[in-house]
Design a protein around this motif. Structure first.
Motif, PDB file in Angstrom:
ATOM      1  N   GLU A  20     -13.605 102.212  45.384  1.00 41.35           N
ATOM      2  CA  GLU A  20     -13.245 103.309  46.292  1.00 41.35           C
ATOM      3  C   GLU A  20     -11.784 103.725  46.151  1.00 41.35           C
ATOM      4  OE1 GLU A  20     -12.877  99.571  48.945  1.00 41.35           O
ATOM      5  OE2 GLU A  20     -14.338 100.294  47.493  1.00 41.35           O
ATOM      6  N   ALA A  21     -10.963 102.919  45.496  1.00 32.82           N
ATOM      7  CA  ALA A  21      -9.556 103.258  45.302  1.00 32.82           C
ATOM      8  C   ALA A  21      -9.322 104.059  44.024  1.00 32.82           C
ATOM      9  CB  ALA A  21      -8.714 101.990  45.268  1.00 32.82           C
ATOM     10  N   LEU A  22     -10.289 104.095  43.126  1.00 30.36           N
ATOM     11  CA  LEU A  22     -10.075 104.722  41.822  1.00 30.36           C
ATOM     12  C   LEU A  22      -9.884 106.236  41.908  1.00 30.36           C
ATOM     13  CD1 LEU A  22     -12.518 102.652  39.601  1.00 30.36           C
ATOM     14  CD2 LEU A  22     -10.024 102.439  39.809  1.00 30.36           C
ATOM     15  N   ARG A  23     -10.664 106.905  42.714  1.00 28.50           N
ATOM     16  CA  ARG A  23     -10.511 108.366  42.813  1.00 28.50           C
ATOM     17  C   ARG A  23      -9.162 108.739  43.428  1.00 28.50           C
ATOM     18  NH1 ARG A  23     -14.510 112.952  45.325  1.00 28.50           N
ATOM     19  NH2 ARG A  23     -13.137 114.672  44.802  1.00 28.50           N
ATOM     20  N   LEU A  52      10.544 105.120  42.857  1.00 31.75           N
ATOM     21  CA  LEU A  52       9.881 105.657  44.035  1.00 31.75           C
ATOM     22  C   LEU A  52       8.576 104.932  44.313  1.00 31.75           C
ATOM     23  CD1 LEU A  52      10.398 109.153  42.608  1.00 31.75           C
ATOM     24  CD2 LEU A  52      11.407 108.537  44.781  1.00 31.75           C
ATOM     25  N   THR A  53       8.066 105.147  45.520  1.00 30.95           N
ATOM     26  CA  THR A  53       6.732 104.671  45.873  1.00 30.95           C
ATOM     27  C   THR A  53       5.929 105.859  46.379  1.00 30.95           C
ATOM     28  OG1 THR A  53       7.330 104.140  48.156  1.00 30.95           O
ATOM     29  CG2 THR A  53       7.555 102.378  46.525  1.00 30.95           C
ATOM     30  N   HIS A  54       4.631 105.761  46.245  1.00 28.83           N
ATOM     31  CA  HIS A  54       3.747 106.828  46.725  1.00 28.83           C
ATOM     32  C   HIS A  54       2.460 106.192  47.219  1.00 28.83           C
ATOM     33  CE1 HIS A  54       2.096 110.773  47.157  1.00 28.83           C
ATOM     34  NE2 HIS A  54       3.096 111.329  46.482  1.00 28.83           N
ATOM     35  N   ALA A  55       2.089 106.531  48.442  1.00 34.03           N
ATOM     36  CA  ALA A  55       0.826 106.044  48.990  1.00 34.03           C
ATOM     37  C   ALA A  55      -0.332 106.805  48.353  1.00 34.03           C
ATOM     38  CB  ALA A  55       0.814 106.233  50.498  1.00 34.03           C
ATOM     39  N   PHE A  56      -1.498 106.145  48.286  1.00 36.60           N
ATOM     40  CA  PHE A  56      -2.713 106.824  47.824  1.00 36.60           C
ATOM     41  C   PHE A  56      -3.903 106.211  48.539  1.00 36.60           C
ATOM     42  CE2 PHE A  56      -2.231 103.267  44.920  1.00 36.60           C
ATOM     43  CZ  PHE A  56      -3.521 102.815  44.713  1.00 36.60           C
ATOM     44  N   GLY A  57      -4.900 107.040  48.778  1.00 37.11           N
ATOM     45  CA  GLY A  57      -6.082 106.568  49.496  1.00 37.11           C
ATOM     46  C   GLY A  57      -5.696 106.088  50.889  1.00 37.11           C
ATOM     47  N   VAL A  73       6.746 109.351  33.685  1.00 37.44           N
ATOM     48  CA  VAL A  73       6.638 108.539  34.893  1.00 37.44           C
ATOM     49  C   VAL A  73       6.093 107.196  34.437  1.00 37.44           C
ATOM     50  CG1 VAL A  73       5.450 108.251  37.094  1.00 37.44           C
ATOM     51  CG2 VAL A  73       6.246 110.521  36.402  1.00 37.44           C
ATOM     52  N   TYR A  74       6.854 106.137  34.701  1.00 37.36           N
ATOM     53  CA  TYR A  74       6.443 104.795  34.281  1.00 37.36           C
ATOM     54  C   TYR A  74       5.949 104.050  35.512  1.00 37.36           C
ATOM     55  CZ  TYR A  74       6.436 100.465  31.620  1.00 37.36           C
ATOM     56  OH  TYR A  74       6.051  99.319  30.976  1.00 37.36           O
ATOM     57  N   LEU A  75       4.656 103.846  35.574  1.00 34.08           N
ATOM     58  CA  LEU A  75       4.021 103.197  36.716  1.00 34.08           C
ATOM     59  C   LEU A  75       4.159 101.687  36.565  1.00 34.08           C
ATOM     60  CD1 LEU A  75       2.382 103.992  39.257  1.00 34.08           C
ATOM     61  CD2 LEU A  75       0.337 103.719  37.879  1.00 34.08           C
ATOM     62  N   ILE A  76       4.850 101.053  37.521  1.00 33.68           N
ATOM     63  CA  ILE A  76       5.132  99.634  37.377  1.00 33.68           C
ATOM     64  C   ILE A  76       4.316  98.743  38.309  1.00 33.68           C
ATOM     65  CG2 ILE A  76       7.442  99.939  36.444  1.00 33.68           C
ATOM     66  CD1 ILE A  76       8.581  99.399  39.206  1.00 33.68           C
ATOM     67  N   ARG A  77       3.697  99.308  39.343  1.00 34.44           N
ATOM     68  CA  ARG A  77       2.894  98.478  40.247  1.00 34.44           C
ATOM     69  C   ARG A  77       1.914  99.342  41.018  1.00 34.44           C
ATOM     70  NH1 ARG A  77       5.591  94.035  43.625  1.00 34.44           N
ATOM     71  NH2 ARG A  77       4.270  92.656  42.452  1.00 34.44           N
ATOM     72  N   VAL A  78       0.699  98.796  41.198  1.00 34.76           N
ATOM     73  CA  VAL A  78      -0.317  99.416  42.030  1.00 34.76           C
ATOM     74  C   VAL A  78      -0.833  98.331  42.967  1.00 34.76           C
ATOM     75  CG1 VAL A  78      -2.625 100.435  42.055  1.00 34.76           C
ATOM     76  CG2 VAL A  78      -0.977 101.149  40.329  1.00 34.76           C
ATOM     77  N   GLU A  79      -0.781  98.614  44.249  1.00 33.86           N
ATOM     78  CA  GLU A  79      -1.230  97.643  45.258  1.00 33.86           C
ATOM     79  C   GLU A  79      -2.345  98.245  46.094  1.00 33.86           C
ATOM     80  OE1 GLU A  79       2.097  95.587  47.327  1.00 33.86           O
ATOM     81  OE2 GLU A  79       3.304  96.973  46.125  1.00 33.86           O
ATOM     82  N   TRP A  80      -3.335  97.438  46.370  1.00 34.56           N
ATOM     83  CA  TRP A  80      -4.435  97.806  47.264  1.00 34.56           C
ATOM     84  C   TRP A  80      -4.792  96.532  48.041  1.00 34.56           C
ATOM     85  CZ3 TRP A  80      -6.551 102.587  48.087  1.00 34.56           C
ATOM     86  CH2 TRP A  80      -7.688 102.637  48.893  1.00 34.56           C
ATOM     87  N   PRO A  81      -4.129  96.362  49.195  1.00 39.65           N
ATOM     88  CA  PRO A  81      -4.337  95.097  49.943  1.00 39.65           C
ATOM     89  C   PRO A  81      -5.730  94.948  50.514  1.00 39.65           C
ATOM     90  CG  PRO A  81      -2.800  96.549  51.087  1.00 39.65           C
ATOM     91  CD  PRO A  81      -3.196  97.235  49.831  1.00 39.65           C
TER      92      PRO A  81
END
Length: 81
Positions: A20-23, A52-57, A73-81
């Motif tokens: 559910e986080a992929l879209r 920077l940080t950006h919320a998603f979902g 844009v170099y994406l260094i971390r993705v979190e989905w607690p």
């Protein structure tokens, strides 16, 4: 337009997030290609920094670095607690 590059660790993090986080993540990546400065400063004490940080979902958070000279844009971390 900016190119979004994924850190190898970020690729692993994306592989582990729920379906559910992929879209919402895909929508964020599209946004970052055209508006990379739309996120919030990673460090509020240095609001003009390029990290920077950006919320998603509903619960996701992406951390990234904007490299203006390279249009990247170099994406260094993705979190989905």
């Amino acid at each position: 337009m900016y190119q979004v590059t994924l850190d190898p660790l970020t690729e692993e993090q994306i592989a582990a997030i729920p379906v559910e986080a992929l879209r919402p993540l895909a929508e964020l990546l599209t946004l970052l290609e055209i508006a990379p400065w739309s996120g919030q400063p990673y460090n509020s004490a240095n609001p003009k920094a390029n990290m920077l940080t950006h919320a998603f979902g509903e619960r996701g958070l992406a951390t990234y670095v904007v490299l203006d000279d390279q249009h990247e844009v170099y994406l260094i971390r993705v979190e989905w607690p």
